[in-house]
Motif scaffolding. Structure first.
Motif, short mmCIF file in Angstrom:
data_model
loop_
_atom_site.label_atom_id
_atom_site.label_comp_id
_atom_site.label_asym_id
_atom_site.label_seq_id
_atom_site.Cartn_x
_atom_site.Cartn_y
_atom_site.Cartn_z
N GLN A 1 120.57 -21.01 -34.52
CA GLN A 1 120.95 -21.95 -33.48
C GLN A 1 121.56 -23.18 -34.14
O GLN A 1 120.99 -23.78 -35.04
CB GLN A 1 119.71 -22.39 -32.67
N ALA A 2 122.77 -23.57 -33.72
CA ALA A 2 123.38 -24.77 -34.27
C ALA A 2 122.57 -26.01 -33.91
O ALA A 2 122.60 -27.01 -34.61
CB ALA A 2 124.81 -24.91 -33.76
N SER A 3 121.84 -25.95 -32.82
CA SER A 3 120.91 -26.99 -32.42
C SER A 3 119.98 -26.37 -31.38
O SER A 3 120.23 -25.28 -30.88
CB SER A 3 121.65 -28.21 -31.84
N PRO A 4 118.88 -27.03 -31.03
CA PRO A 4 117.95 -26.44 -30.07
C PRO A 4 118.62 -26.17 -28.73
O PRO A 4 119.64 -26.76 -28.38
CB PRO A 4 116.86 -27.52 -29.94
N ARG A 5 118.02 -25.24 -27.97
CA ARG A 5 118.54 -24.90 -26.65
C ARG A 5 118.66 -26.14 -25.78
O ARG A 5 117.76 -26.96 -25.71
CB ARG A 5 117.62 -23.85 -26.01
N GLN A 6 119.78 -26.29 -25.13
CA GLN A 6 120.03 -27.47 -24.32
C GLN A 6 120.96 -27.10 -23.18
O GLN A 6 121.51 -26.00 -23.13
CB GLN A 6 120.65 -28.57 -25.16
N ILE A 7 121.14 -28.04 -22.26
CA ILE A 7 121.94 -27.75 -21.07
C ILE A 7 123.41 -28.03 -21.32
O ILE A 7 124.27 -27.25 -20.93
CB ILE A 7 121.40 -28.57 -19.88
N THR A 8 123.74 -29.13 -21.98
CA THR A 8 125.12 -29.54 -22.19
C THR A 8 125.31 -30.02 -23.62
O THR A 8 124.47 -30.73 -24.16
CB THR A 8 125.50 -30.67 -21.22
N PHE A 9 126.44 -29.64 -24.23
CA PHE A 9 126.78 -30.14 -25.55
C PHE A 9 128.30 -30.11 -25.70
O PHE A 9 129.01 -29.47 -24.93
CB PHE A 9 126.13 -29.31 -26.66
N SER A 10 128.81 -30.80 -26.73
CA SER A 10 130.25 -30.88 -26.98
C SER A 10 130.56 -30.61 -28.44
O SER A 10 129.77 -30.94 -29.33
CB SER A 10 130.80 -32.26 -26.59
N PHE A 11 131.72 -30.00 -28.68
CA PHE A 11 132.22 -29.83 -30.03
C PHE A 11 133.71 -30.13 -30.03
O PHE A 11 134.33 -30.29 -28.97
CB PHE A 11 131.93 -28.42 -30.57
#
Length: 335
Positions: free
Chosen positions: A23-33
């Motif tokens: 996982q690039a980061s923990p499970r979440q609702i919204t993210f941006s790259f």
């Protein structure tokens, strides 16, 4: 059919533990790259790319950068020194950076202006420089899964929350189907090399599809990253796979969308102009439902050195992708 389904389920079970670990980061609702690509194209523009990467790294909501290939110009030499220097530039990113191979750093290296290199040898060198370790680039990085079975270690897979990411070696120059005299190979050999990559891509997407069969790993959407533009790029509008090097890839993409039945964003570079749209896939076997699930984004490239693309994912939504073009601030007057 039952045997095939059993094999896919077995593959999915084997992937559960790995996907949880990468996982690039923990499970979440919204993210941006961020998306960048097709730069720098000469030594003069290296500082501009450096500044762009630094600028993106300072954005508090950007988790990592996706470079969609072409880290050198089409007329620059494909020397070890140049490729090593451009990879080192990507490594200096303060945030993780995932790199997708571009045609300029391997496919087109046969050109006299590039040094008359063997393209396959340059791809092998690129693999040594970037894909010898299953991690992204950058001063901070995250684990990725590499396709080692064929082997095509440049084909990657990782997951951020419930969003699956797959990067593939599908470059410009008509997916390496172009075969000028400087390449010093036969047309049949060029097709043989393309078919070998297509078999690997098919197998890699089979593994991605397997994740949707297990509720513990089932993604809610997929981002597929390649360098070449398969929609309105060097392959043209022909659906004949002997003429359009992207035709079979696009047919496989349609199959992936229909199999997963979840939204798919195709991110690519190569033609250097920002695009954010929903092209129709009917000529590759798609249906209106396939089109409903399909999105395409292209990032900016040379000479647009102060622009980048923000991609926001709202996980699990019917329309999960938000895309916008971003510009670096202009220098203050008098500076």
């Amino acid at each position: 059919m039952n045997l095939r389904r059993a094999a896919i389920r077995a593959c999915a079970a084997a992937l559960v533990t790995f996907i949880a670990a990468v996982q690039a980061s923990p499970r979440q609702i919204t993210f941006s790259f961020a998306l960048i690509g097709d730069q720098p194209y000469n030594n003069f523009f290296e500082p501009a790319t450096e500044s762009l990467i630094q600028h993106i790294g300072n954005q508090p909501d950007i988790h990592w950068i996706l470079h969609l290939g072409d880290i050198k110009g089409g007329n620059e030499p494909c020397t070890n020194e140049l490729i090593e220097r451009r990879i080192a530039q990507l490594q200096r990113s303060e945030i993780p950076l995932v790199y997708v191979p571009g045609d300029n750093e391997w496919t087109d290296c046969h050109r006299p202006s590039n040094g008359n290199f063997d393209s396959q040898e340059r791809l092998s060198f690129l693999r040594q420089q970037v894909f010898s370790d299953p991690r992204s680039l950058g001063k901070t990085n995250f684990r990725v899964r590499q396709q080692a079975s064929h082997p095509y270690p440049e084909n990657l897979m990782w997951q951020q929350g419930s969003t699956l990411f797959v990067s593939l070696n599908v470059p410009g120059s008509n997916n390496d189907l172009l075969n000028p005299e400087s390449r010093k190979t036969t047309t049949s050999k060029a097709m043989q090399l393309l078919l070998a990559r297509e078999r690997a891509i098919d197998a890699w997407l089979n593994e991605a599809e397997a994740l949707f069969l297990d509720e513990r790993t089932r993604p809610t959407e997929t981002v597929i990253a390649i360098q070449g533009n398969p929609i309105d790029g060097s392959g043209g509008n022909d659906i004949n796979p002997k003429k359009n090097g992207y035709a079979r890839f696009m047919e496989r993409l349609v199959k992936y969308i229909n199999t997963t039945n979840r939204p798919v964003l195709l991110a690519h570079g190569d033609t250097h102009r920002f695009k954010w749209d929903k092209p129709g896939l009917q000529k590759f076997g798609g249906t209106p439902h396939t089109d409903f699930l399909f999105y395409r984004v292209e990032g900016w490239g040379h000479p647009f050195m102060n622009t980048w693309v923000r991609v926001t994912v709202n996980q699990g939504q019917t329309a999960p992708f938000e895309v916008s073009s971003q510009s670096m601030p202009s220098p203050a007057a008098g500076n």
